[in-house]
Every structure is written in C-alpha cells, then in structure tokens.
Enzyme design. Structure first.
Site, PDB file in Angstrom:
ATOM      1  N   SER A  84       0.884  -1.377  -0.048  1.00 42.98           N
ATOM      2  CA  SER A  84      -0.192   0.101   0.468  1.00 42.98           C
ATOM      3  C   SER A  84       1.538   0.923  -0.023  1.00 42.98           C
ATOM      4  O   SER A  84       2.340   1.072   0.264  1.00 42.98           O
ATOM      5  CB  SER A  84      -0.833  -0.049   1.262  1.00 42.98           C
ATOM      6  N   LYS A  85       0.212   2.656  -0.319  1.00 38.54           N
ATOM      7  CA  LYS A  85       1.141   3.794  -0.013  1.00 38.54           C
ATOM      8  C   LYS A  85       1.697   3.595   1.199  1.00 38.54           C
ATOM      9  O   LYS A  85       3.224   4.166   0.741  1.00 38.54           O
ATOM     10  CB  LYS A  85      -0.362   4.653  -0.182  1.00 38.54           C
ATOM     11  N   ARG A  86       1.515   3.521   2.397  1.00 38.50           N
ATOM     12  CA  ARG A  86       2.334   3.334   3.524  1.00 38.50           C
ATOM     13  C   ARG A  86       3.563   3.008   3.378  1.00 38.50           C
ATOM     14  O   ARG A  86       4.682   2.753   3.630  1.00 38.50           O
ATOM     15  CB  ARG A  86       1.232   2.775   5.001  1.00 38.50           C
ATOM     16  N   HIS A  87       3.563   1.260   2.051  1.00 42.24           N
ATOM     17  CA  HIS A  87       4.991   0.264   2.378  1.00 42.24           C
ATOM     18  C   HIS A  87       5.546   0.971   1.283  1.00 42.24           C
ATOM     19  O   HIS A  87       6.545   0.955   0.724  1.00 42.24           O
ATOM     20  CB  HIS A  87       4.602  -0.762   1.335  1.00 42.24           C
TER      21      HIS A  87
END
Length: 474
Positions: free
Chosen positions: A242-245
């Site tokens: 995801s964007k946090r990754h």
C-alpha cells in the site's frame, strides 16, 4: 525456425506508473533483451471515464526515466475497438459465441438465485442455444463466448507451473457489451494476437483471467502465448503493498532522489535473483535474467534496502556523472529549485569539487542536494538550532582564533593547508581538533553536519570562507 520473442507491457492510464507496474515492465523488457526479442507498449485505455492523457504521459515518462524503451509506437486499445467488434462477430458466425438478450433484471435474478443457493453468481446460458428470432423487440444484445462447461482448462505458466481451472466455473462471459464496446477480457486477447505477442508477463492477479482468455484463443484457433504470472509485491511486514509501504508512482521515487539505475537494480531482485549478486550492471542483468527463474512467492519491498543500494550506486558513480544526474533531477526534487536557480559556472565548479565529500554522506539525491546547500547560501548565513548552539560566546571566541589562524594562510588555500593551520591553532591553545572544527563548520555552513570541514573551506575558497567566519564573529 527460432521464434522471436515479443513481450508487451500493457498499463491502464488511470493513474501513475506504480512500483509494481514498473517491475512488470522491467521483467518484460529484460526478458525481451535477454532473448534478443522486443517489448511492445499498449495503453489499455478502454475505461474512458478514468483514463487520461496526463496519466498516459506519466507512464511514458516513468518508463523512459527507468530506461525501459519499447519498440514502435504505443498502441491505444480504445482505438482498436472496431477490430475487437469484428472478432466478436466472427466468433458468432463460427458458432463459438452468441447474442444474449438477457435484461438487467434477469441477470440480477440469476445473481440472487445463486446467492440464495450458496453458489458463485454465474450466467445460466439461457440464450446459448436459442434462435435470435426469439429476441425481444428493441433490445440490443451483448455477445457471449461459448465456454466449455465440462473438464478443465490448464494454464501452463512459466512461473506458477500448471494451474488448473474447472470449466464449470468459467461461464459464458461477455466479450462485447450491448453498447458495442468490447470487454477487457476480449480486447486483450485480440490485441495480443494481432501484436504477435509470444510471451505475456504480468502480475499473478491476472491468473484467473488467463483461463477465460484461453477460451477465446481456442475459439479463434489462435496459438496461446506463453504466460508468466509473477507474484505481487508486499510490504516489509508481509501485507499487500500500500502507499504506506511504498506503493507510489515512479515519479515519487525520482522526487525522493533515487537513481533510475539503482531503482531498476532493486526492482529486478524483487522476486528474482542471481546467486548472491546484489549489485548488477545492466548488461549482466540482461544476460542473467530468465523469467522461468522468478520465484512463486510474493516479494517484500524494503525502503531501507533500496536506500542503502542507492547510496552505494551514488558512491560508485564518477563525480561528473553524479553531478549530471543531480542537475537533471533538480526540477523534481523538493529542495532542487533553490539550487537550480543559483547554478552558474562558478557554483557548478564548486559543486563538482564538493562532490567527493558530499556523496560519502548521502543515500539519495535529496540528501546530496541538502548537503550542498551551503554552497548556495547567501551571507550572512541563517543558522539552524544546533549550529547556533555551537556559536555561543565560547564558540565565537574559539572561532575568532580560528579566523586569525586561517587569515595567516597566505600561500595555497586547500584542505591540507587549512587543516594544518587549524591543527596548529588547536594544539597551541590546548583544544581538541573537534572543538575548533565544530564552530568553524557552523559558521561556514549554518549547520552542525556537513562534508569534511576542510573540504568545505577548500571548495568555498579563501575570501568566502573568511567572510562567512567574520559574519559570525561580528
């Protein structure tokens, strides 16, 4: 006669070129180069509401930045809709597809019945063998493929091995909607056939599509390309990326200061490896890469590993090449405009001279640019909090002595001669070298950290160095 390999990268222009798509493009490009073949580019822009020219431009720009060049002009899937319709009608003429006049209400009724019986929703084939003369007046039909209802379809995958799908689960899916527009499932097959694609390399989220697409290939009597469904990328914690990754666009990685060669090297090792080789020259990557050696398990994206690899690439780059890479990337860096607006022959020469010291302390071009900001600062320098603390009354007192010692350097002004002067001052006054160097660094750069302080003196030159020191004493 040996087959010439043709791969394709087929993104949807509904957003940026995300990191998973970049790896898929890289695998297609590498396999084409490895086999002496070619990679084609198809823009799957049939979703007119979500597709945009800006997204297409971002995808092309991202591929070019990564150095992944395709053969010929990009193909627009939307513009090929007449050909998709032509094949759908041909399948009807062959008796391998049929017109379906089922209404939206009838389809919903089928779904409800399947749910009530605990079955997955499937079209019940009610128009499969009916004569079109029974069609209700004024209803525009869809076209459905006649999928096999017994046995199984086997996808012989170069990565996943043989994957079997019971044909009872395929159902007679739509290939041409009632408004005359092709479905994705159908358009992909027609395009891949017409583009003479021999190898389809894509994410394993498309694996279930492969069985349905094989039904269309079979119905048309076309050869099925070799397929390789590569695992998706997960975050370092094992969860779906995801964007946090780091599931960001390639443009975001450029703005974060990563070199395209380093990102390419990092991406190729997400799911594929060659022994213990971590750092790979592009020629080696092309020579070693084989799609059959891609792992079946999901790869994990790790920013720390990418950053470390990028730092290694930066340190190994010749100074002139790294300078060119930095200057080209300045428009994309958050701190790049401040440097770009002040670059001239003098400051460029200073930046080149500072590069050996700068690149030893930086892992990204953002950090490199940040470390170089002292070259472009205007006097009197604004001090950060830690630098201001170093220039307390005691610090300024030490700086006054350092200033006098440096003013006495009358011959060559270099890292070696300035270091000798400051060392002599420190020894004479009973100071450790660091006690003299820290306030000096603060005065020269406005910060408590920088490249080696004597390298900074050499790069700034005698007049600018002494003037910056004077500003802080006064």
């Amino acid at each position: 006669m040996t087959e010439t390999v043709v791969t394709r990268f087929a993104p949807s222009p509904t957003g940026y070129l995300h990191i998973g798509g970049a790896r898929t493009a890289l695998f297609n490009w590498l396999y084409a180069r490895h086999t002496g073949g070619s990679m084609l580019l198809r823009i799957e822009d049939t979703d007119r509401e979500r597709s945009s020219d800006a997204a297409t431009a971002a995808i092309l720009d991202g591929l070019a930045w990564l150095g992944l060049h395709w053969e010929g002009e990009p193909v627009s899937q939307y513009e090929r809709a007449p050909r998709h319709r032509e094949v759908a009608e041909e399948l009807v003429r062959r008796g391998r597809a049929y017109y379906c006049y089922a209404s939206a209400a009838e389809l919903e009724e089928m779904r409800e019945k399947a749910r009530a019986e605990g079955r997955p929703p499937r079209y019940d084939g009610r128009w499969r063998d009916r004569d079109p003369s029974e069609a209700p007046a004024g209803v525009r039909p869809a076209i459905r493929i006649k999928a096999p209802s017994e046995g199984e379809t086997v996808v012989r995958d170069l990565v996943q091995g043989d994957v079997r799908f019971p044909n009872k689960d395929l159902d007679d899916f739509i290939i041409l909607r009632s408004d005359g527009n092709p479905t994705y499932m159908h358009a992909v097959v027609v395009d891949d056939h017409d583009m003479a694609v021999t190898h389809i390399i894509r994410g394993d989220d498309h694996l279930t599509n492969a069985a349905r697409q094989m039904v269309i290939y079979d119905a048309m009597g076309w050869a099925v390309p070799r397929m390789a469904h590569i695992p998706l990328i997960h975050g370092a914690d094992g969860a779906k990326l995801s964007k946090r990754h780091g599931a960001l666009g390639v443009d975001a990685y450029r703005a974060m200061g990563y070199l395209p060669a380093a990102l390419r090297n990092y991406l190729v090792r997400l799911g594929w490896s060659h022994g213990d080789d971590e750092v790979m020259a592009l020629d080696d990557m092309i020579r070693w890469f084989d799609i059959t050696n891609v792992n079946r398990g999901a790869a994990r994206f790790d920013f720390q590993k990418l950053e470390a690899l990028n730092g290694l690439y930066m340190r190994q780059m010749p100074d002139d090449e790294l300078l060119d890479a930095l200057v080209r990337t300045l428009p994309h860096l958050p701190n790049g405009e401040a440097i770009a607006s002040r670059l001239d022959d003098r400051t460029t020469a200073q930046l080149r001279a500072a590069m050996p010291g700068l690149k030893e302390r930086a892992k990204t071009l953002v950090e490199l640019a940040d470390g170089a900001m002292f070259l472009f600062a205007t006097r009197p320098l604004t001090l950060d909090e830690k630098a201001a603390a170093l220039l307390s009354d005691q610090g300024r007192s030490v700086l006054t002595g350092v200033h006098d010692a440096l003013r006495a350097v009358l011959g060559e002004w270099s890292a070696a001669t300035t270091e000798a002067a400051v060392r002599e001052f420190a020894a004479r006054t009973g100071l450790k070298l660091g006690a003299a160097a820290q306030p000096l660094r603060a005065a020269l750069t406005g910060r408590s950290t920088s490249p080696g302080v004597f390298d900074v003196l050499a790069v700034l030159g005698r007049d600018e160095s002494l003037a910056r020191i004077s500003d802080q004493i006064d």
